[in-house]
Design a protein around this motif. Structure first.
Motif, PDB file in Angstrom:
ATOM      1  N   MET A 226       0.845  -1.190   0.000  1.00 20.88           N
ATOM      2  CA  MET A 226       0.000   0.000   0.000  1.00 20.88           C
ATOM      3  C   MET A 226       0.884   1.245   0.000  1.00 20.88           C
ATOM      4  N   ALA A 227       0.661   2.130  -0.958  1.00 17.16           N
ATOM      5  CA  ALA A 227       1.437   3.366  -1.046  1.00 17.16           C
ATOM      6  C   ALA A 227       1.074   4.282   0.113  1.00 17.16           C
ATOM      7  N   VAL A 228       2.057   5.024   0.551  1.00 19.02           N
ATOM      8  CA  VAL A 228       1.845   5.972   1.642  1.00 19.02           C
ATOM      9  C   VAL A 228       1.699   7.363   1.064  1.00 19.02           C
ATOM     10  N   LEU A 229       1.164   8.263   1.865  1.00 17.40           N
ATOM     11  CA  LEU A 229       1.003   9.646   1.434  1.00 17.40           C
ATOM     12  C   LEU A 229       2.350  10.349   1.434  1.00 17.40           C
TER      13      LEU A 229
ATOM     14  N   HIS B  75     -10.889   0.690   1.135  1.00 15.36           N
ATOM     15  CA  HIS B  75      -9.777  -0.032   0.505  1.00 15.36           C
ATOM     16  C   HIS B  75      -8.616   0.860   0.068  1.00 15.36           C
ATOM     17  N   VAL B  76      -8.805   2.170   0.092  1.00  8.52           N
ATOM     18  CA  VAL B  76      -7.729   3.057  -0.360  1.00  8.52           C
ATOM     19  C   VAL B  76      -7.332   4.056   0.724  1.00  8.52           C
TER      20      VAL B  76
ATOM     21  N   TYR C 277      -3.940   6.025   5.079  1.00  9.05           N
ATOM     22  CA  TYR C 277      -3.711   6.824   6.289  1.00  9.05           C
ATOM     23  C   TYR C 277      -3.004   5.981   7.341  1.00  9.05           C
ATOM     24  N   ARG C 278      -3.477   4.757   7.551  1.00 10.82           N
ATOM     25  CA  ARG C 278      -2.887   3.907   8.585  1.00 10.82           C
ATOM     26  C   ARG C 278      -1.433   3.552   8.258  1.00 10.82           C
ATOM     27  N   GLU C 279      -1.155   3.262   7.009  1.00  9.02           N
ATOM     28  CA  GLU C 279       0.208   2.925   6.610  1.00  9.02           C
ATOM     29  C   GLU C 279       1.132   4.129   6.748  1.00  9.02           C
ATOM     30  N   THR C 280       0.604   5.319   6.398  1.00  6.40           N
ATOM     31  CA  THR C 280       1.418   6.536   6.534  1.00  6.40           C
ATOM     32  C   THR C 280       1.684   6.842   8.000  1.00  6.40           C
ATOM     33  N   ILE C 281       0.674   6.680   8.846  1.00  5.10           N
ATOM     34  CA  ILE C 281       0.844   6.902  10.291  1.00  5.10           C
ATOM     35  C   ILE C 281       1.869   5.923  10.851  1.00  5.10           C
ATOM     36  N   ARG C 282       1.778   4.663  10.423  1.00  7.36           N
ATOM     37  CA  ARG C 282       2.752   3.663  10.885  1.00  7.36           C
ATOM     38  C   ARG C 282       4.164   4.023  10.437  1.00  7.36           C
ATOM     39  N   MET C 283       4.309   4.491   9.208  1.00  5.64           N
ATOM     40  CA  MET C 283       5.619   4.872   8.686  1.00  5.64           C
ATOM     41  C   MET C 283       6.196   6.057   9.463  1.00  5.64           C
ATOM     42  N   ILE C 284       5.346   7.075   9.702  1.00  4.09           N
ATOM     43  CA  ILE C 284       5.826   8.261  10.439  1.00  4.09           C
ATOM     44  C   ILE C 284       6.184   7.880  11.863  1.00  4.09           C
ATOM     45  N   THR C 285       5.347   7.022  12.490  1.00  8.66           N
ATOM     46  CA  THR C 285       5.628   6.592  13.866  1.00  8.66           C
ATOM     47  C   THR C 285       6.967   5.867  13.945  1.00  8.66           C
ATOM     48  N   MET C 286       7.185   4.963  12.999  1.00  2.00           N
ATOM     49  CA  MET C 286       8.467   4.241  12.981  1.00  2.00           C
ATOM     50  C   MET C 286       9.631   5.199  12.742  1.00  2.00           C
ATOM     51  N   LYS C 287       9.448   6.166  11.858  1.00  2.00           N
ATOM     52  CA  LYS C 287      10.505   7.129  11.578  1.00  2.00           C
ATOM     53  C   LYS C 287      10.814   7.981  12.796  1.00  2.00           C
ATOM     54  N   LEU C 288       9.775   8.416  13.496  1.00  2.00           N
ATOM     55  CA  LEU C 288       9.987   9.235  14.699  1.00  2.00           C
ATOM     56  C   LEU C 288      10.657   8.425  15.805  1.00  2.00           C
TER      57      LEU C 288
END
Length: 223
Positions: free
Chosen positions: A1-4, A173-174, A179-190
């Protein structure tokens, strides 16, 4: 899933969490709307089927009377009797809003209130079957308008169901997964940045302690 495509910052994380909450709430409301639209659509389908069967049966009966009239009256007499209509009907079109769908509402206004005005001829020179055919068609007109109203409502409701279904699917489905994948990515990055910052701070602290020890060893009398 692509992130924002957003900056991995805490402010962006807070904003995305709010948008996710709004999207989830909107998804639930749209699903409820879709389900209610489907319920009303099925009611309209059933009503439409009953009305169509009744209208077709009554049209068939009116045609039967008209065919019998043609058998007992000459074509010239029949044409003369129906040549000039005596009554006039005026169609009024309104609308009502059902689940954000503007459904037309049809009504009839007659030029006169006298029901006998539908007969544009004298009874002496015409047959009883022609009277029956005219009377059946006159009585059928409101039901035909009701059928047209229900069929148009069914068509409009089907279009709204399809639009609502696409929106529900887009959110489910989109947008929400994105949103959830982007939040997970930002959380991991932070979290990764926090770990890096703590590691750097600990390293600096160790260097300062080591420097203080070396300074103390070089100048033991210094406090």
């Amino acid at each position: 899933m692509a992130v924002l495509n957003v900056n991995p910052t805490r402010m962006e994380l807070t904003r995305l969490k709010k948008q996710l909450t709004t999207a989830v709430r909107g998804h639930k409301l749209l699903k409820d709307k879709r389900d209610e639209l489907m319920r009303r659509y099925l009611d309209l389908i059933r009503e439409n089927r009953v009305l169509r069967e009744e209208v077709e049966a009554e049209i068939k009966e009116a045609n039967g009377h008209f065919v019998k009239a043609t058998g007992v009256m000459s074509k010239e007499s029949l044409d003369t009797a129906l040549l000039v209509p005596k009554q006039e009907a005026y169609l009024s079109v309104g609308s009502k809003n059902v689940m954000s769908v503007d459904i037309p509402v049809y009504s009839i206004d007659w030029r006169t209130g006298d029901t006998s005005d539908v007969y544009s001829y004298g009874f002496a020179s015409t047959s009883f079957e022609l009277d029956e055919a005219v009377d059946r068609v006159n009585a059928l007109l409101p039901k035909m308008l009701k059928l047209a109203e229900v069929e148009k409502a069914t068509s409009l409701m089907a279009g709204e169901i399809e639009k609502t279904r696409r929106r529900v699917n887009a959110l489910e489905h989109v947008m929400i997964p994105r949103y959830r994948e982007t939040i997970r990515m930002i959380t991991m990055k932070l979290e990764e940045n926090d770990r890096s910052s703590r590691a750097r701070l600990m390293k600096v602290k160790d260097m300062m302690i080591k420097q203080n020890i070396e300074n103390h060893q070089a100048n033991p009398d210094t406090i």
